[in-house]
Design a protein around this motif. Structure first.
Motif, PDB file in Angstrom:
ATOM      1  N   ARG A 156     -19.602 -35.293  10.543  1.00 58.13           N
ATOM      2  CA  ARG A 156     -20.654 -35.508  11.502  1.00 58.13           C
ATOM      3  C   ARG A 156     -21.464 -36.623  12.189  1.00 58.13           C
ATOM      4  NH1 ARG A 156     -23.081 -30.535  10.974  1.00 58.13           N
ATOM      5  NH2 ARG A 156     -23.360 -30.244  12.871  1.00 58.13           N
ATOM      6  N   LEU A 157     -21.177 -37.242  11.416  1.00 64.15           N
ATOM      7  CA  LEU A 157     -22.150 -38.462  12.134  1.00 64.15           C
ATOM      8  C   LEU A 157     -21.724 -39.319  12.794  1.00 64.15           C
ATOM      9  CD1 LEU A 157     -24.725 -39.577   8.908  1.00 64.15           C
ATOM     10  CD2 LEU A 157     -25.106 -38.002  10.775  1.00 64.15           C
ATOM     11  N   ASP A 158     -20.121 -39.614  12.053  1.00 65.89           N
ATOM     12  CA  ASP A 158     -18.591 -40.745  12.912  1.00 65.89           C
ATOM     13  C   ASP A 158     -18.815 -40.422  14.725  1.00 65.89           C
ATOM     14  OD1 ASP A 158     -19.196 -42.406  11.178  1.00 65.89           O
ATOM     15  OD2 ASP A 158     -17.103 -41.924  10.197  1.00 65.89           O
ATOM     16  N   ALA A 159     -18.884 -38.363  14.459  1.00 67.31           N
ATOM     17  CA  ALA A 159     -18.277 -37.786  15.640  1.00 67.31           C
ATOM     18  C   ALA A 159     -19.521 -38.210  16.961  1.00 67.31           C
ATOM     19  CB  ALA A 159     -18.392 -36.184  16.304  1.00 67.31           C
ATOM     20  N   LEU A 160     -20.704 -38.923  16.482  1.00 66.73           N
ATOM     21  CA  LEU A 160     -21.640 -39.272  17.339  1.00 66.73           C
ATOM     22  C   LEU A 160     -20.689 -40.798  17.576  1.00 66.73           C
ATOM     23  CD1 LEU A 160     -24.989 -38.759  15.535  1.00 66.73           C
ATOM     24  CD2 LEU A 160     -23.995 -37.610  17.572  1.00 66.73           C
ATOM     25  N   PRO A 161     -21.876 -40.717  19.357  1.00 72.39           N
ATOM     26  CA  PRO A 161     -21.648 -42.359  19.737  1.00 72.39           C
ATOM     27  C   PRO A 161     -22.493 -43.629  18.434  1.00 72.39           C
ATOM     28  CG  PRO A 161     -22.502 -40.733  21.808  1.00 72.39           C
ATOM     29  CD  PRO A 161     -22.625 -40.139  20.053  1.00 72.39           C
TER      30      PRO A 161
ATOM     31  N   LEU B  94     -27.826 -34.299   5.269  1.00 72.39           N
ATOM     32  CA  LEU B  94     -27.212 -34.782   6.076  1.00 72.39           C
ATOM     33  C   LEU B  94     -28.621 -36.189   5.609  1.00 72.39           C
ATOM     34  CD1 LEU B  94     -27.598 -32.233   8.159  1.00 72.39           C
ATOM     35  CD2 LEU B  94     -25.600 -34.301   8.503  1.00 72.39           C
ATOM     36  N   ARG B  95     -29.507 -36.707   5.988  1.00 79.27           N
ATOM     37  CA  ARG B  95     -30.483 -37.524   5.866  1.00 79.27           C
ATOM     38  C   ARG B  95     -29.653 -38.570   5.159  1.00 79.27           C
ATOM     39  NH1 ARG B  95     -33.267 -39.902   1.831  1.00 79.27           N
ATOM     40  NH2 ARG B  95     -34.747 -42.316   3.241  1.00 79.27           N
TER      41      ARG B  95
ATOM     42  N   ARG C  45     -26.259 -31.215  18.859  1.00 83.62           N
ATOM     43  CA  ARG C  45     -24.870 -30.680  17.632  1.00 83.62           C
ATOM     44  C   ARG C  45     -25.305 -30.842  16.017  1.00 83.62           C
ATOM     45  NH1 ARG C  45     -20.181 -35.059  18.084  1.00 83.62           N
ATOM     46  NH2 ARG C  45     -20.316 -35.639  20.226  1.00 83.62           N
ATOM     47  N   ASP C  46     -26.507 -30.160  16.018  1.00 84.77           N
ATOM     48  CA  ASP C  46     -27.502 -29.481  15.518  1.00 84.77           C
ATOM     49  C   ASP C  46     -27.588 -30.212  13.465  1.00 84.77           C
ATOM     50  OD1 ASP C  46     -28.449 -27.636  14.106  1.00 84.77           O
ATOM     51  OD2 ASP C  46     -26.810 -26.315  12.986  1.00 84.77           O
ATOM     52  N   LEU C  47     -27.416 -31.309  14.102  1.00 81.39           N
ATOM     53  CA  LEU C  47     -28.069 -32.205  13.060  1.00 81.39           C
ATOM     54  C   LEU C  47     -29.182 -32.554  12.684  1.00 81.39           C
ATOM     55  CD1 LEU C  47     -25.222 -35.076  14.488  1.00 81.39           C
ATOM     56  CD2 LEU C  47     -25.044 -33.261  11.889  1.00 81.39           C
TER      57      LEU C  47
END
Length: 1017
Positions: free
Chosen positions: A465-470, A534-535, A510-512
């Protein structure tokens, strides 16, 4: 660290392959033929690897190295790597058939951490022990097989079978690596057994029942991360929402040790300010000034300092207790109230101590306190624990349906439950991921492609999910993870040296992460990761070197803001310095925070901060700060041990002797070790270099000598202390004069010289009254005066003085002072045979002592409650109360108090008609009092023993006990008690038929009583 630096510490699966027999074949072919074979084979391997999400790291001769999990992670990278290895073995067989070759290949696969990034400006590559292990597994594999490490096999076991367990030696590792041969075919997956909210109807019903009955309750909802604790709390709030009920939520911040900050956060979240808080307290506090004071105390727990000197009248030692008292009043006033406290496991000890008082002080009231916590830390005393575990298939199906927008088909439902392990958060995140990747469709919802079997953990999914971010947005979240689950936009921007608003906006979309309603760093927007996992996932991506650099940057920025934010910023900065590998700097920050807390009147918080300083940088100053804080909180034994450590520190400055000895004298006096206290005071005197320090030491010498029943020497020391500061008009000197006057009054008081005691107390009160900020000291002197008046039979004057002092204590918020007054008022009412009034006053005193965590006071009040219950003819209840007092006193090592509890048990047993047992209790009390050299208590025990002998007409035994009691009181100068002993002897003499002796003893008692007078107020 700038956002352009993309090095990451990632969990990946590394695949190594090497051709067997390739060197011998190469020797028989020309280089062009060899190159053609290798190129053709590697061209067929590349799509097998890349189609599964792998990255070709390098080709080395006839070897291939591929990485699964970088630069982008997948939830099943281990299974993808094993699948690629098996596909490569099939492909080489087909390649051999086409070209008439007999090539064989070995494959090794290992899952672990690597450093992923550029080296020397080249493209990114994986480095680290994981690469070495994978290469070693390849070297030891049998040609034609895929050799997988135990970590890889465990992660991919739902997709492939693993057989032929082996142990592989790896250079540099003391233990061999356990490895397996991978084969096609899936093993049977274990049944899943975990939970989300859809399965919480029973737990929600239990919490609702507490609310609906109107009696409230206190519950800790405990469970692992992601199990649905916060969701349950949110559902409870929705279920009981009411326009007439007060509802608030607070969350603890890791590393911040401000007392009750968790509760204070609920005020900020509700947008409450001092005027509205004061208005809300009207139901329990009619005085507007007192309400305003309470409002500022409540905001103080949220880190909002009061304007001006609003709290100047509260002694520093009582400030944290008064914050807790204000919270109790606030919850009482706001009832019906629901208070949700999230992440209780990260709260400070002051919060835990305060919460433990609520079940007693708010019992039966419509106040429901629900806290969420991870396992591992005991719940506050009096709180029930509601454990959340896993959920079943039906509930998992309902939750997946709500996320996917429709019911999953049976195959997808089973796959989701198996992959998530029943954890609600895991299941939600996996379902969301399937939607985001467009991997599901239809109604019922079905997979558009084969479902990817997941490893047991969720790190791959969260990192995905983090990798999907720019890239720059992902780097911002990695920086945020260094600050913690809770972080601040401005602080983050400064430590990553870039603007982060766009990154946080995208992450929120993205609800992160989410933006919090209030902030604890002024003028800085506060955010929080949607979940601790997530953290953790973002933090796991940072290389250790970069973690240290970012932690150091965060510390520096927080230190810059300490002047405005206070010790919360210092505590957070200290945590970051420690994480950056700078323990000495961390210790200095913890020490600064501890000193601020002590100066601000939060000794409990100061002790925790000082202990952190000791842990990081155990120097003299840290140990002394901890000792001072422990002494201020009444933990004399701890203070003594800390002082001993401070004295042993090699960095102890030469001029510290006075401070060490002075504090040691105070601590030893608290411990009842009066000979040692005297020695310490004399040591302080010998080392003192100024008259003020000498005067303090002389006063301490006098206190110790008084306790050792050496009154003449004590008086001489008091006179010496006064002489040293005579003629000086500074506040320190006048404070010493007031303390000396009170010490002298106590000496006279204990010896029945009440006229002189009252004159000394009056002097102390007058001086304290003239000193700024000493109203409480003046009130304490008034309490001493009231006690003395009560002892000479002037109870009405004493009662008025206690009430006057109580009003002062209440006005400034000193709960300990209020409790002491209520305790003494109860004793006076008992003397007036108002046993019901006495019991009520004593019970209020005990409740206050419990609230502020004062075991000595609580034990004393409970012991006196036993006396009142005896007066009401309830000896069984009296015995129970005396035993509670005795247990408390045993826990804190109060030998004199234990003796008093035995005496109270004896009184109850006598009322129950059990004189033999009563005698044993009084004899036990007498033995303890003699052991600790309590001359007054010894005399009182002898009076009780004589009374039982008299009831049995054992006149000789009674008289022997009374003769010793008389001697004790005469030697100690306790005229009031001496008269009692003489009158008791007269009764015994008359019972034995010695009328002349009885008359003589009565005359002597009258003569003694005439010396027990007192001046009018």
């Amino acid at each position: 660290m700038a956002l352009s630096d993309l090095r990451e510490l990632r969990t990946v699966t590394v695949l190594f392959s090497d051709l067997s027999g390739f060197t011998a074949m190469s020797e028989q072919l020309d280089p062009e033929e060899v190159s053609d074979i290798v190129d053709g084979l590697f061209r067929r391997f590349r799509p097998l690897i890349e189609s599964r999400g792998g990255t070709i790291d390098k080709f080395i001769g006839d070897a291939v190295m591929a990485v699964f999990g970088a630069p982008a992670a997948h939830e099943d990278d281990a299974a993808r790597a094993v699948g690629a290895g098996l596909a490569m073995q099939k492909e080489i067989a087909a390649f051999n058939a086409e070209r008439g070759l007999e090539l064989r290949m070995r494959v090794g696969v290992h899952t672990g951490q690597v450093l992923w990034g550029s080296i020397g400006g080249a493209r990114a590559t994986a480095t680290g022990d994981t690469v070495v292990v994978a290469q070693r597994l390849e070297a030891t594999a049998r040609p034609g097989t895929v050799h997988a490490s135990h970590t890889t096999a465990r992660a991919a076991r739902r997709s492939f079978r693993f057989e032929d367990r082996d142990e592989v030696a790896v250079k540099g590792r003391p233990e061999p690596v356990v490895a397996f041969v991978a084969t096609e075919g899936r093993e049977a997956a274990p049944a899943a057994t975990d939970t989300p909210f859809a399965g919480r109807a029973g737990e929600l019903g239990r919490l609702r029942a507490l609310w609906d009955t109107g009696r409230g309750g206190f519950v800790v909802v405990e469970g692992e991360a992601g199990v649905g604790k916060s969701r349950l709390a949110a559902e409870l709030r929705r279920a009981v929402a009411s326009p007439v009920a007060f509802m608030a939520t607070g969350r603890a911040i890791e590393g911040a040790r401000a007392p009750l900050a968790l509760l204070g956060d609920s005020l900020l979240a509700g947008g409450l300010d001092a005027p509205r808080l004061a208005e809300g307290l009207a139901a329990v506090e009619p005085d507007p000034a007192a309400r305003e004071l309470m409002a500022h105390l409540l905001l103080l727990s949220a880190g909002v300092p009061p304007p001006g000197d609003r709290l100047s009248g509260i002694p520093p030692a009582r400030l944290d207790a008064e914050v807790a008292r204000s919270w109790t009043a606030w919850l009482t006033a706001r009832a019906p109230a629901l208070l949700v406290l999230e992440d209780l496991h990260a709260a400070d000890e002051a919060t835990f101590s305060f919460l433990a008082t609520l079940p007693g002080t708010l019992a039966g009231r419509p106040v429901l306190v629900v806290a969420t916590a991870r396992p591992g830390r005991p719940a506050p005393a009096g709180f029930d624990v509601l454990r959340l575990d896993g959920m079943g298939r039906a509930d998992a199906f309902a939750l997946a349906s709500s996320v996917l927008g429709g019911p999953p088909d049976p195959a997808l439902a089973d796959a989701l439950l198996e992959a998530s392990g029943g954890n609600p958060y895991f299941l939600q995140e996996l379902s969301r991921h399937l939607l985001e990747e467009d991997l599901v469709a239809g109604n019922p919802v079905t997979l558009r492609a084969p479902f990817p079997r997941l490893p047991g953990g969720l790190e791959g999914l969260l990192v995905a999910r983090l990798d999907a971010l720019p890239a720059t947005h992902r780097e911002a979240l990695k920086g945020a993870s260094v600050i913690g689950r809770v972080f601040w936009e401005g602080l983050l921007s400064r430590i990553v040296e870039a603007e982060v608003e766009a990154a946080l906006r995208e992450a929120e979309k993205r609800d992160l992460v989410r933006e919090e309603a209030a902030t604890r760093l002024p003028a800085d927007r506060e955010f929080a990761f949607r979940h601790a996992l997530l953290r953790d996932a973002a933090y796991s991506l940072l290389p250790k070197k970069d973690r240290g650099r970012l932690h150091a940057a965060a510390a520096a920025r927080l230190e810059e803001r300490a002047a405005a934010v206070g010790r919360t910023a210092l505590a957070l900065a200290a945590r970051h310095r420690e994480a950056a590998g700078q323990p000495a700097e961390a210790g200095a920050l913890w020490l600064r925070a501890a000193r601020e807390a002590l100066a601000g009147g939060f000794p409990g918080e100061a002790l925790g901060l000082a202990q952190e300083s000791v842990r990081c940088a155990p120097g003299y100053d840290a140990w002394m700060a901890a000792a001072r804080a422990a002494n201020r909180t009444g933990r004399a034994a701890d203070a003594h041990a800390l002082l001993a450590e401070a004295a042993r520190r090699p960095d102890r400055p030469p001029e510290s002797a006075v401070a060490l000895a002075t504090l040691r004298a105070q601590v030893l006096d608290r411990l009842g070790r009066f000979e040692e206290s005297l020695a310490a005071a004399e040591e302080a005197l010998a080392a003192a270099t100024d008259d003020v320090s000498r005067a303090r030491a002389e006063n301490l010498r006098g206190v110790a000598l008084d306790a050792l029943t050496r009154p003449d020497e004590a008086l001489a020391r008091y006179a010496a202390a006064e002489a040293l500061v005579a003629g000086r008009d500074d506040s320190e000197s006048r404070e010493i004069l007031a303390n000396v006057a009170r010490s002298r009054g106590i000496l006279f008081h204990h010896r029945g010289r009440f006229r002189e005691a009252l004159e000394s107390y009056r002097q102390a009160r007058d001086i304290f009254g003239s000193l700024p900020g000493s109203r409480l000291s003046a009130a304490n002197a008034a309490v001493s005066m009231a006690n003395a008046l009560d002892r000479v039979g002037r109870s009405l004057e004493s009662l008025d003085l206690y009430k006057e002092a109580w009003a002062t204590f209440r006005e400034v918020g000193d709960v300990a002072g209020q409790a002491a007054c209520l305790n003494n008022i109860g004793l006076i009412l008992a003397k007036q045979d108002d046993w019901a009034g006495a019991l009520a006053s004593l019970q209020d005193a005990a409740a206050l002592y419990v609230r502020i965590g004062a075991p000595h006071g609580e034990a004393n009040a409970r012991n006196n409650i036993a006396m009142a219950l005896n007066g009401l003819g309830r000896p069984e209840e009296a015995m129970a109360s005396a035993r509670i007092a005795m247990e408390i006193r045993r826990r804190i090592g109060d030998r004199r108090g234990i003796a008093s509890s035995h005496a109270n048990l004896g009184a109850s047993l006598l009322k129950l008609g059990r004189p033999d047992e009563a005698m044993r209790e009084h004899e036990t009390a007498l033995a303890i009092r003699r052991e600790v050299d309590d001359w007054w208590g010894t005399g009182r025990s002898l009076l009780e023993i004589a009374n039982i002998h008299s009831q049995r007409a054992a006149w000789d035994e009674a008289d022997r006990a009374l003769v010793e009691a008389e001697r004790r009181f005469r030697d100690g100068g306790a005229a009031f008690d001496l008269a009692i002993a003489l009158r008791a002897r007269a009764v015994v003499a008359r019972g034995a038929g010695r009328e002349a002796d009885a008359a003589r003893l009565e005359d002597e008692a009258v003569a003694v009583e005439k010396t027990v007078d007192a001046p009018a107020l």
